[in-house]
Scaffold this motif. Structure first.
Motif, PDB file in Angstrom:
ATOM      1  N   GLY A  16       0.775  -1.243   0.000  1.00  0.00           N
ATOM      2  CA  GLY A  16       0.000   0.000   0.000  1.00  0.00           C
ATOM      3  C   GLY A  16       0.803   1.288   0.000  1.00  0.00           C
ATOM      4  N   ILE A  17       0.308   2.239   0.778  1.00  0.00           N
ATOM      5  CA  ILE A  17       0.856   3.604   0.779  1.00  0.00           C
ATOM      6  C   ILE A  17       2.314   3.612   1.261  1.00  0.00           C
ATOM      7  CG2 ILE A  17       0.601   5.916   1.787  1.00  0.00           C
ATOM      8  CD1 ILE A  17      -2.451   5.254   2.110  1.00  0.00           C
ATOM      9  N   GLY A  18       2.604   2.854   2.313  1.00  0.00           N
ATOM     10  CA  GLY A  18       3.964   2.818   2.868  1.00  0.00           C
ATOM     11  C   GLY A  18       4.962   2.313   1.843  1.00  0.00           C
ATOM     12  N   LEU A  19       4.587   1.242   1.146  1.00  0.00           N
ATOM     13  CA  LEU A  19       5.488   0.664   0.135  1.00  0.00           C
ATOM     14  C   LEU A  19       5.747   1.686  -0.983  1.00  0.00           C
ATOM     15  CD1 LEU A  19       5.271  -2.922  -1.325  1.00  0.00           C
ATOM     16  CD2 LEU A  19       5.594  -0.980  -2.839  1.00  0.00           C
ATOM     17  N   GLU A  20       4.671   2.296  -1.492  1.00  0.00           N
ATOM     18  CA  GLU A  20       4.800   3.272  -2.583  1.00  0.00           C
ATOM     19  C   GLU A  20       5.640   4.472  -2.177  1.00  0.00           C
ATOM     20  OE1 GLU A  20       4.220   3.404  -5.685  1.00  0.00           O
ATOM     21  OE2 GLU A  20       3.355   1.395  -5.675  1.00  0.00           O
ATOM     22  N   LEU A  21       5.401   4.940  -0.950  1.00  0.00           N
ATOM     23  CA  LEU A  21       6.137   6.113  -0.478  1.00  0.00           C
ATOM     24  C   LEU A  21       7.630   5.802  -0.378  1.00  0.00           C
ATOM     25  CD1 LEU A  21       6.129   8.993   0.669  1.00  0.00           C
ATOM     26  CD2 LEU A  21       5.790   7.982   2.942  1.00  0.00           C
ATOM     27  N   LYS A  45       8.848  -8.963   2.499  1.00  0.00           N
ATOM     28  CA  LYS A  45       9.655  -7.875   1.910  1.00  0.00           C
ATOM     29  C   LYS A  45       9.855  -7.986   0.390  1.00  0.00           C
ATOM     30  CE  LYS A  45      14.168  -9.922   2.825  1.00  0.00           C
ATOM     31  NZ  LYS A  45      15.438  -9.831   3.472  1.00  0.00           N
ATOM     32  N   GLY A  46       9.479  -9.135  -0.192  1.00  0.00           N
ATOM     33  CA  GLY A  46       9.743  -9.374  -1.617  1.00  0.00           C
ATOM     34  C   GLY A  46       9.177  -8.296  -2.537  1.00  0.00           C
ATOM     35  N   THR A  47       7.923  -7.910  -2.330  1.00  0.00           N
ATOM     36  CA  THR A  47       7.274  -6.935  -3.220  1.00  0.00           C
ATOM     37  C   THR A  47       7.998  -5.587  -3.163  1.00  0.00           C
ATOM     38  OG1 THR A  47       5.227  -7.973  -2.481  1.00  0.00           O
ATOM     39  CG2 THR A  47       5.008  -6.046  -3.890  1.00  0.00           C
ATOM     40  N   LEU A  48       8.328  -5.176  -1.925  1.00  0.00           N
ATOM     41  CA  LEU A  48       9.040  -3.903  -1.764  1.00  0.00           C
ATOM     42  C   LEU A  48      10.408  -3.962  -2.440  1.00  0.00           C
ATOM     43  CD1 LEU A  48       9.500  -1.084  -0.472  1.00  0.00           C
ATOM     44  CD2 LEU A  48      10.304  -2.273   1.570  1.00  0.00           C
ATOM     45  N   GLU A  54      17.123  -0.976  -8.187  1.00  0.00           N
ATOM     46  CA  GLU A  54      18.539  -0.680  -7.904  1.00  0.00           C
ATOM     47  C   GLU A  54      18.725   0.224  -6.682  1.00  0.00           C
ATOM     48  OE1 GLU A  54      17.349   2.932 -10.031  1.00  0.00           O
ATOM     49  OE2 GLU A  54      16.792   0.822 -10.139  1.00  0.00           O
ATOM     50  N   ALA A  55      17.624   0.795  -6.171  1.00  0.00           N
ATOM     51  CA  ALA A  55      17.735   1.639  -4.964  1.00  0.00           C
ATOM     52  C   ALA A  55      18.017   0.800  -3.714  1.00  0.00           C
ATOM     53  CB  ALA A  55      16.444   2.437  -4.762  1.00  0.00           C
ATOM     54  N   LEU A  56      17.674  -0.504  -3.788  1.00  0.00           N
ATOM     55  CA  LEU A  56      17.851  -1.387  -2.630  1.00  0.00           C
ATOM     56  C   LEU A  56      19.325  -1.458  -2.224  1.00  0.00           C
ATOM     57  CD1 LEU A  56      16.280  -3.349  -0.750  1.00  0.00           C
ATOM     58  CD2 LEU A  56      16.911  -5.181  -2.342  1.00  0.00           C
ATOM     59  N   GLY A  57      19.576  -1.183  -0.961  1.00  0.00           N
ATOM     60  CA  GLY A  57      20.964  -1.212  -0.470  1.00  0.00           C
ATOM     61  C   GLY A  57      21.697   0.088  -0.761  1.00  0.00           C
ATOM     62  N   THR A  59      19.804   3.756  -1.621  1.00  0.00           N
ATOM     63  CA  THR A  59      19.012   4.789  -0.928  1.00  0.00           C
ATOM     64  C   THR A  59      17.878   4.184  -0.111  1.00  0.00           C
ATOM     65  OG1 THR A  59      17.775   5.041  -2.988  1.00  0.00           O
ATOM     66  CG2 THR A  59      19.494   6.686  -2.533  1.00  0.00           C
ATOM     67  N   LEU A  60      17.742   2.844  -0.141  1.00  0.00           N
ATOM     68  CA  LEU A  60      16.655   2.196   0.629  1.00  0.00           C
ATOM     69  C   LEU A  60      17.166   0.953   1.348  1.00  0.00           C
ATOM     70  CD1 LEU A  60      12.985   1.654  -0.421  1.00  0.00           C
ATOM     71  CD2 LEU A  60      14.288  -0.320   0.352  1.00  0.00           C
ATOM     72  N   THR A  61      16.893   0.875   2.645  1.00  0.00           N
ATOM     73  CA  THR A  61      17.153  -0.383   3.366  1.00  0.00           C
ATOM     74  C   THR A  61      15.849  -0.840   4.022  1.00  0.00           C
ATOM     75  OG1 THR A  61      17.895   0.898   5.272  1.00  0.00           O
ATOM     76  CG2 THR A  61      19.603  -0.022   3.893  1.00  0.00           C
ATOM     77  N   VAL A  62      15.738  -2.161   4.162  1.00  0.00           N
ATOM     78  CA  VAL A  62      14.522  -2.729   4.743  1.00  0.00           C
ATOM     79  C   VAL A  62      14.841  -3.184   6.167  1.00  0.00           C
ATOM     80  CG1 VAL A  62      12.737  -4.505   4.454  1.00  0.00           C
ATOM     81  CG2 VAL A  62      13.845  -3.529   2.436  1.00  0.00           C
ATOM     82  N   ALA A  63      13.929  -2.914   7.113  1.00  0.00           N
ATOM     83  CA  ALA A  63      14.169  -3.324   8.505  1.00  0.00           C
ATOM     84  C   ALA A  63      12.866  -3.790   9.146  1.00  0.00           C
ATOM     85  CB  ALA A  63      14.753  -2.157   9.301  1.00  0.00           C
ATOM     86  N   GLN A  64      13.028  -4.627  10.191  1.00  0.00           N
ATOM     87  CA  GLN A  64      11.846  -5.140  10.895  1.00  0.00           C
ATOM     88  C   GLN A  64      11.361  -4.103  11.896  1.00  0.00           C
ATOM     89  OE1 GLN A  64      11.100  -6.227  14.211  1.00  0.00           O
ATOM     90  NE2 GLN A  64       9.199  -7.274  13.670  1.00  0.00           N
TER      91      GLN A  64
END
Ligand SMILES: NC(=O)C1=CN([C@@H]2O[C@H](COP(=O)(O)OP(=O)(O)OC[C@H]3O[C@@H](n4cnc5c(N)ncnc54)[C@H](OP(=O)(O)O)[C@@H]3O)[C@@H](O)[C@H]2O)C=CC1
Ligand SMILES: CC1=C(/C=C/C(C)=C/C=C/C(C)=C/C=O)C(C)(C)CCC1
Length: 312
Positions: A16-21, A45-48, A54-57, A59-64
């Motif tokens: 949803g909104i969080g993922l898109e933002l 986390k797969g969809t995000l 290429e932003a992963l790692g 400008t974007l990191t994923v955390a619990q």
């Protein structure tokens, strides 16, 4: 020299909104942000990650992060360099719909624990650092239901009213520390939110609810709500775009509605401080004038009926 990227922590980024933002901020052409996109279940986390590309790692990191857990919040912040969050986006939220008599207090408490206390827990964790640095921005994904109650949504609307009252009060003190608060108020948005609600409704039996109330909910409210989502529902991309603008603003607004198609409904409350215009119109449309409601909902979809949201 370009400024260092601002660290943006977002809750509820599995969909949803969080993922898109998270994705839009991470792809900022001027690379102004480092996004910490969080979710309570990293199994999702797969969809995000796919959307981040290429932003992963970079400008974007994923955390619990589970907004209902002190430990989870502390653990997440300990992984952020210096624990410093420049922009906090309280997005995680859950809905609850149905006749009051058939909903348990535990279900209502879960709504408050997530939508209200979840946001408060995160703010308490990041505020000392923001105050020390004399800068920060707290964005809260509220709702049009933070402005006006909607029939059969009592507990959800109450949780968003609580959010509005809390953050409006806090905003006054925080201006003294150069910290801004923004309440973003979407109308219906086409995300998993509605599907989760419909699933909850399809399995619920609403014990103890009288037949009249049950019929009003099932035969009047649910079709009207479905029609409203169909006619004026916004995409999460559009809502995220509004939030990106709010975050990029030098003087962020305290309140920002996102959906020009929905504003005729919020205007009913704004126009009459006694509250009667909104409550009586909603009542008549739902219970007395079903044809007018159907026509009205179609009109909302038409661009000539749009009223501007302010500030732009
Ligand atoms: N969709 C709509 O019509 C509208 C939505 N809103 C608000 O927008 C926000 C985002 O909702 P939306 O994107 O539409 O819906 P989604 O259901 O797609 O997203 C909600 C997110 O919140 C997460 N979440 C729920 N509980 C917790 C928790 N305890 N800790 C951390 N994350 C949690 C969900 O995670 P998980 O996948 O694990 O459940 C999910 O990532 C909510 O605050 C909602 O109230 C406002 C107006 C309208
Ligand atoms: C106001 C209103 C209605 C419903 C509004 C709804 C259903 C709004 C949903 C908003 C959401 C989903 C916000 C999420 O945070 C009815 C019943 C059509 C009757 C006429 C007035």
């Amino acid at each position: 020299m370009a400024d260092a990227p601002r660290t943006v922590l977002i809750s509820g980024c599995s969909s949803g909104i969080g993922l898109e933002l998270a994705v839009q901020l991470a792809h900022d052409p001027r690379q102004r942000y480092h996004v910490v996109a969080t979710m309570r279940d990293l199994g999702k986390k797969g969809t995000l990650e796919a959307a981040a590309g290429e932003a992963l790692g970079q400008t974007l990191t994923v955390a619990q992060l589970d907004v209902c857990s002190d430990e989870s919040v502390a653990q997440c912040l300990s992984c952020i360099q210096g624990g410093e969050v420049d922009v906090l986006v309280n997005n995680a939220g859950v809905g609850l719909v149905g006749p009051l008599e058939g909903l348990s207090l535990a279900a209502m408490q879960n709504v408050f624990d997530t939508n209200f206390f979840g946001a408060v827990r995160l703010v308490k964790a990041v505020l000392p650092g923001m105050k020390r640095r004399r800068q920060g921005h707290i964005v809260v994904v509220s709702s049009v239901m933070g402005l006006q109650g909607v029939v059969f949504n009592e507990a959800y609307a109450a949780s968003k009213f609580a959010v509005e009252g809390f953050f409006e009060s806090l905003a006054v003190q925080l201006l003294q520390f150069n910290i801004f608060i923004s309440l973003v108020e979407p109308g219906p948005v086409i995300t998993e939110f509605e599907g989760k609600l419909l699933e909850q409704v399809s399995t619920a039996e609403f014990p103890g609810t009288d037949p009249d109330t049950l019929s009003y909910f099932q035969d009047l409210y649910l079709p009207a709500s479905r029609e409203l989502f169909h006619n004026v529902g916004q995409s999460p991309q559009d809502v995220a775009k509004v939030i990106v603008k709010v975050i990029g603003s030098a003087r962020p607004p305290l309140r920002r509605q996102t959906n020009t198609r929905y504003t005729p409904l919020t205007a009913l409350k704004a126009m009459d401080p006694s509250g009667s215009l909104y409550v009586r119109t909603s009542h008549c449309l739902l219970f007395r004038w079903p044809r007018l409601l159907k026509l009205g909902l179609r009109c909302l979809a038409c661009s000539c009926f749009r009223t501007p949201v302010w500030p732009r």
